[in-house]
Design a protein around this motif. Sequence first.
Motif, PDB file in Angstrom:
ATOM      1  N   ALA A 197       0.843  -1.185   0.000  1.00  0.00           N
ATOM      2  CA  ALA A 197       0.000   0.000   0.000  1.00  0.00           C
ATOM      3  C   ALA A 197       0.882   1.240   0.000  1.00  0.00           C
ATOM      4  N   TYR A 198       0.476   2.198  -0.800  1.00  0.00           N
ATOM      5  CA  TYR A 198       1.155   3.488  -0.903  1.00  0.00           C
ATOM      6  C   TYR A 198       0.131   4.566  -0.611  1.00  0.00           C
ATOM      7  N   HIS A 199       0.580   5.649   0.019  1.00  0.00           N
ATOM      8  CA  HIS A 199      -0.297   6.811   0.076  1.00  0.00           C
ATOM      9  C   HIS A 199      -0.410   7.327  -1.338  1.00  0.00           C
ATOM     10  N   ASP A 200      -1.565   7.847  -1.677  1.00  0.00           N
ATOM     11  CA  ASP A 200      -1.796   8.336  -3.037  1.00  0.00           C
ATOM     12  C   ASP A 200      -0.668   9.262  -3.475  1.00  0.00           C
ATOM     13  N   GLY A 201      -0.047   8.927  -4.580  1.00  0.00           N
ATOM     14  CA  GLY A 201       1.036   9.732  -5.126  1.00  0.00           C
ATOM     15  C   GLY A 201       2.381   9.465  -4.500  1.00  0.00           C
ATOM     16  N   GLY A 202       2.418   8.688  -3.433  1.00  0.00           N
ATOM     17  CA  GLY A 202       3.681   8.423  -2.742  1.00  0.00           C
ATOM     18  C   GLY A 202       4.452   7.281  -3.370  1.00  0.00           C
ATOM     19  N   ILE A 203       5.718   7.216  -3.039  1.00  0.00           N
ATOM     20  CA  ILE A 203       6.532   6.116  -3.540  1.00  0.00           C
ATOM     21  C   ILE A 203       6.977   5.194  -2.410  1.00  0.00           C
ATOM     22  N   GLU A 204       6.694   5.581  -1.181  1.00  0.00           N
ATOM     23  CA  GLU A 204       7.113   4.783  -0.033  1.00  0.00           C
ATOM     24  C   GLU A 204       6.039   3.750   0.310  1.00  0.00           C
ATOM     25  N   VAL A 205       6.469   2.497   0.481  1.00  0.00           N
ATOM     26  CA  VAL A 205       5.550   1.452   0.920  1.00  0.00           C
ATOM     27  C   VAL A 205       5.209   1.722   2.375  1.00  0.00           C
ATOM     28  N   ILE A 206       3.918   1.870   2.674  1.00  0.00           N
ATOM     29  CA  ILE A 206       3.544   2.149   4.054  1.00  0.00           C
ATOM     30  C   ILE A 206       3.068   0.899   4.793  1.00  0.00           C
ATOM     31  N   HIS A 207       2.531  -0.055   4.077  1.00  0.00           N
ATOM     32  CA  HIS A 207       2.079  -1.306   4.665  1.00  0.00           C
ATOM     33  C   HIS A 207       2.346  -2.410   3.673  1.00  0.00           C
ATOM     34  N   LYS A 208       2.665  -3.612   4.176  1.00  0.00           N
ATOM     35  CA  LYS A 208       2.817  -4.732   3.255  1.00  0.00           C
ATOM     36  C   LYS A 208       2.556  -6.039   3.976  1.00  0.00           C
ATOM     37  N   ASP A 209       2.193  -7.039   3.205  1.00  0.00           N
ATOM     38  CA  ASP A 209       2.007  -8.394   3.700  1.00  0.00           C
ATOM     39  C   ASP A 209       2.525  -9.313   2.602  1.00  0.00           C
ATOM     40  N   ILE A 210       3.321 -10.302   3.003  1.00  0.00           N
ATOM     41  CA  ILE A 210       3.934 -11.218   2.039  1.00  0.00           C
ATOM     42  C   ILE A 210       3.524 -12.640   2.375  1.00  0.00           C
ATOM     43  N   ALA A 211       3.233 -13.442   1.343  1.00  0.00           N
ATOM     44  CA  ALA A 211       2.877 -14.845   1.534  1.00  0.00           C
ATOM     45  C   ALA A 211       3.601 -15.693   0.503  1.00  0.00           C
ATOM     46  N   LYS A 212       3.952 -16.908   0.904  1.00  0.00           N
ATOM     47  CA  LYS A 212       4.581 -17.867  -0.027  1.00  0.00           C
ATOM     48  C   LYS A 212       3.489 -18.588  -0.808  1.00  0.00           C
ATOM     49  N   LEU A 213       3.802 -18.912  -2.050  1.00  0.00           N
ATOM     50  CA  LEU A 213       2.867 -19.704  -2.860  1.00  0.00           C
ATOM     51  C   LEU A 213       3.268 -21.164  -2.802  1.00  0.00           C
TER      52      LEU A 213
END
Length: 141
Positions: free
Chosen positions: A125-141
């Motif tokens: 997730a990015y704030h609109d127009g931003g380039i910094e990742v503010i939240h993330k979730d990663i999962a293996k397939l």
Amino acid sequence: MRISALSVTAAAMAAMIAGGAAPAAADTLVSTVNLEAGAGLHRNSATVTYERVDGAVNSVKIISLQAFSGEPDCVWVEWNDPKGVGDGWTALNSEPPCHGGSLGETINQIIKAPKGYQLKIRLVAYHDGGIEVIHKDIAKL
């Protein structure tokens, strides 16, 4: 013409053996991964539906995805493409849903990586127009 019971039994047995010897159709197992990132107004989520590619090492077919963004955010669903440029992640959705929006897409894209490389997907997730990742979730397939 009379057919003996023994002939009928033998024919049924032969048909059963022949049917059992035929290869069964492969059952394709469809799986889903649920991703969530952030909380409150920043709550973002995605569901990715995929299946393994029969006979292929470290390959999956991404069938579809649903993504929902938090009120001030834009979200991408990405996979860790071994040939990816920049940060090594490649987007699966064609555009990000933003500002509380949602996006559903049928993807039907095969992603693959060399043997030993762990395939992963992430929701960022990015704030609109931003380039910094503010939240993330990663999962293996």
